[in-house]
Design a protein around this motif. Structure first.
Motif, PDB file in Angstrom:
ATOM      1  N   HIS A   9       0.826  -1.204   0.000  1.00 57.74           N
ATOM      2  CA  HIS A   9       0.000   0.000   0.000  1.00 57.74           C
ATOM      3  C   HIS A   9       0.870   1.268   0.000  1.00 57.74           C
ATOM      4  CE1 HIS A   9      -3.407   2.534   0.726  1.00 57.74           C
ATOM      5  NE2 HIS A   9      -2.789   3.087   1.740  1.00 57.74           N
ATOM      6  N   GLY A  10       0.512   2.212  -0.836  1.00 52.28           N
ATOM      7  CA  GLY A  10       1.180   3.503  -0.835  1.00 52.28           C
ATOM      8  C   GLY A  10       2.374   3.621  -1.753  1.00 52.28           C
ATOM      9  N   LEU A  11       2.751   2.562  -2.452  1.00 50.15           N
ATOM     10  CA  LEU A  11       3.939   2.633  -3.315  1.00 50.15           C
ATOM     11  C   LEU A  11       3.607   2.843  -4.791  1.00 50.15           C
ATOM     12  CD1 LEU A  11       6.276  -0.101  -1.785  1.00 50.15           C
ATOM     13  CD2 LEU A  11       6.436   2.378  -1.571  1.00 50.15           C
ATOM     14  N   HIS A  16       5.247   4.537 -10.240  1.00 51.04           N
ATOM     15  CA  HIS A  16       4.997   5.319 -11.452  1.00 51.04           C
ATOM     16  C   HIS A  16       6.154   6.282 -11.746  1.00 51.04           C
ATOM     17  CE1 HIS A  16       2.850   7.376 -14.602  1.00 51.04           C
ATOM     18  NE2 HIS A  16       3.113   8.519 -14.003  1.00 51.04           N
ATOM     19  N   GLU A  17       6.635   6.974 -10.732  1.00 53.33           N
ATOM     20  CA  GLU A  17       7.743   7.918 -10.935  1.00 53.33           C
ATOM     21  C   GLU A  17       8.998   7.199 -11.417  1.00 53.33           C
ATOM     22  OE1 GLU A  17       8.408  10.792  -7.721  1.00 53.33           O
ATOM     23  OE2 GLU A  17       6.367  10.350  -7.048  1.00 53.33           O
ATOM     24  N   LEU A  18       9.306   6.067 -10.806  1.00 53.59           N
ATOM     25  CA  LEU A  18      10.526   5.347 -11.189  1.00 53.59           C
ATOM     26  C   LEU A  18      10.387   4.698 -12.560  1.00 53.59           C
ATOM     27  CD1 LEU A  18      11.625   3.850  -7.756  1.00 53.59           C
ATOM     28  CD2 LEU A  18      12.350   5.980  -8.877  1.00 53.59           C
ATOM     29  N   GLN A  19       9.184   4.292 -12.924  1.00 50.73           N
ATOM     30  CA  GLN A  19       8.970   3.752 -14.273  1.00 50.73           C
ATOM     31  C   GLN A  19       9.240   4.813 -15.331  1.00 50.73           C
ATOM     32  OE1 GLN A  19       4.955   2.294 -13.644  1.00 50.73           O
ATOM     33  NE2 GLN A  19       5.649   0.191 -13.929  1.00 50.73           N
ATOM     34  N   ALA A  80       7.357  -7.212 -15.315  1.00 54.52           N
ATOM     35  CA  ALA A  80       7.588  -7.625 -13.924  1.00 54.52           C
ATOM     36  C   ALA A  80       8.168  -6.492 -13.073  1.00 54.52           C
ATOM     37  CB  ALA A  80       8.461  -8.874 -13.859  1.00 54.52           C
ATOM     38  N   THR A  81       7.623  -5.293 -13.235  1.00 51.49           N
ATOM     39  CA  THR A  81       8.114  -4.170 -12.433  1.00 51.49           C
ATOM     40  C   THR A  81       7.660  -4.308 -10.987  1.00 51.49           C
ATOM     41  OG1 THR A  81       6.183  -2.818 -12.985  1.00 51.49           O
ATOM     42  CG2 THR A  81       8.141  -2.571 -14.376  1.00 51.49           C
ATOM     43  N   HIS A  82       8.517  -3.863 -10.091  1.00 52.57           N
ATOM     44  CA  HIS A  82       8.204  -3.920  -8.662  1.00 52.57           C
ATOM     45  C   HIS A  82       9.050  -2.879  -7.949  1.00 52.57           C
ATOM     46  CE1 HIS A  82       6.748  -5.651  -4.956  1.00 52.57           C
ATOM     47  NE2 HIS A  82       7.977  -5.699  -4.493  1.00 52.57           N
ATOM     48  N   VAL A  83       8.496  -2.299  -6.903  1.00 53.26           N
ATOM     49  CA  VAL A  83       9.251  -1.374  -6.070  1.00 53.26           C
ATOM     50  C   VAL A  83       9.054  -1.783  -4.613  1.00 53.26           C
ATOM     51  CG1 VAL A  83       7.440   0.382  -5.849  1.00 53.26           C
ATOM     52  CG2 VAL A  83       9.840   1.044  -5.657  1.00 53.26           C
ATOM     53  N   ALA A  85      10.224  -0.488  -0.572  1.00 52.60           N
ATOM     54  CA  ALA A  85      10.880   0.481   0.300  1.00 52.60           C
ATOM     55  C   ALA A  85      11.970  -0.243   1.081  1.00 52.60           C
ATOM     56  CB  ALA A  85       9.868   1.111   1.250  1.00 52.60           C
ATOM     57  N   ILE A  86      13.177   0.325   1.072  1.00 48.11           N
ATOM     58  CA  ILE A  86      14.317  -0.261   1.772  1.00 48.11           C
ATOM     59  C   ILE A  86      14.578   0.484   3.077  1.00 48.11           C
ATOM     60  CG2 ILE A  86      16.792  -0.760   1.607  1.00 48.11           C
ATOM     61  CD1 ILE A  86      15.027  -2.461  -0.262  1.00 48.11           C
ATOM     62  N   ALA A  87      14.485   1.790   3.018  1.00 47.54           N
ATOM     63  CA  ALA A  87      14.671   2.666   4.186  1.00 47.54           C
ATOM     64  C   ALA A  87      13.924   3.958   3.872  1.00 47.54           C
ATOM     65  CB  ALA A  87      16.159   2.937   4.419  1.00 47.54           C
ATOM     66  N   GLU A  88      13.904   4.884   4.789  1.00 46.16           N
ATOM     67  CA  GLU A  88      13.221   6.160   4.559  1.00 46.16           C
ATOM     68  C   GLU A  88      13.786   6.839   3.308  1.00 46.16           C
ATOM     69  OE1 GLU A  88      10.487   9.037   4.978  1.00 46.16           O
ATOM     70  OE2 GLU A  88      10.651   7.344   6.364  1.00 46.16           O
ATOM     71  N   GLY A  89      12.944   6.983   2.284  1.00 42.58           N
ATOM     72  CA  GLY A  89      13.353   7.657   1.060  1.00 42.58           C
ATOM     73  C   GLY A  89      14.241   6.840   0.133  1.00 42.58           C
ATOM     74  N   VAL A  90      14.420   5.550   0.409  1.00 36.68           N
ATOM     75  CA  VAL A  90      15.269   4.679  -0.417  1.00 36.68           C
ATOM     76  C   VAL A  90      14.422   3.504  -0.911  1.00 36.68           C
ATOM     77  CG1 VAL A  90      17.336   3.230  -0.491  1.00 36.68           C
ATOM     78  CG2 VAL A  90      17.313   5.321   0.903  1.00 36.68           C
ATOM     79  N   TYR A  91      14.484   3.254  -2.232  1.00 34.94           N
ATOM     80  CA  TYR A  91      13.628   2.253  -2.847  1.00 34.94           C
ATOM     81  C   TYR A  91      14.426   1.360  -3.790  1.00 34.94           C
ATOM     82  CZ  TYR A  91      10.057   5.377  -1.129  1.00 34.94           C
ATOM     83  OH  TYR A  91       9.290   6.166  -0.314  1.00 34.94           O
ATOM     84  N   LEU A  92      14.059   0.080  -3.808  1.00 35.07           N
ATOM     85  CA  LEU A  92      14.619  -0.870  -4.756  1.00 35.07           C
ATOM     86  C   LEU A  92      13.595  -1.069  -5.858  1.00 35.07           C
ATOM     87  CD1 LEU A  92      16.786  -2.947  -5.584  1.00 35.07           C
ATOM     88  CD2 LEU A  92      15.519  -4.621  -4.201  1.00 35.07           C
ATOM     89  N   PHE A  93      13.986  -0.758  -7.089  1.00 32.15           N
ATOM     90  CA  PHE A  93      13.117  -0.908  -8.253  1.00 32.15           C
ATOM     91  C   PHE A  93      13.659  -2.061  -9.089  1.00 32.15           C
ATOM     92  CE2 PHE A  93      11.999   0.509 -12.674  1.00 32.15           C
ATOM     93  CZ  PHE A  93      10.631   0.297 -12.560  1.00 32.15           C
TER      94      PHE A  93
END
Length: 129
Positions: A9-11, A16-19, A80-83, A85-93
């Protein structure tokens, strides 16, 4: 092709931004100058290419600049896109990239900063046929 994975939820907006940003690192044929990529790649950015070689920020910037100067019209498809959250403000795409000659699994570590998104790390691994 593999389907996209379900999102926490919430990602959705982050995905969308990272895509929108991610294709610029592997295609870079839409007219963005080197200065754009200098802002996009974090100062500590590095990459492990599909060959297994490690590339530093300067090498990647030179490569992107060359692609901009001599664009190649290629068909690229992402699945097969996926994101995550790893830490505050850090994401694995993560995603699969289908190119004319190969398929690779891609992983990019992105950080949201006060000045916008920064790509910190990228890796491409070729999928065996």
């Amino acid at each position: 092709m593999e389907p996209d994975l379900p999102l926490n939820h919430g990602l959705e907006s982050v995905l969308h931004e990272l895509q929108q940003l991610e294709p610029l690192i592997y295609a870079a044929n839409d007219g963005q100058p080197r200065a754009y990529f200098e802002r996009l790649l974090a100062p500590e950015f590095w990459e492990v290419g599909a060959s297994g070689k490690r590339y530093d920020r300067a090498f990647v910037l030179d490569t992107l600049e060359n692609r901009y100067a001599q664009p190649i019209d290629e068909a690229w498809e992402v699945s097969a896109t996926h994101v995550q959250a790893i830490a505050e403000g850090v994401y694995l795409f993560t995603y699969n990239l289908h190119q004319p000659t190969r398929v690779s699994r891609r992983a990019t570590l992105w950080q949201r900063t006060e000045t916008g998104w920064k790509m910190v790390y990228h890796q491409g691994t070729v999928v065996a046929p």
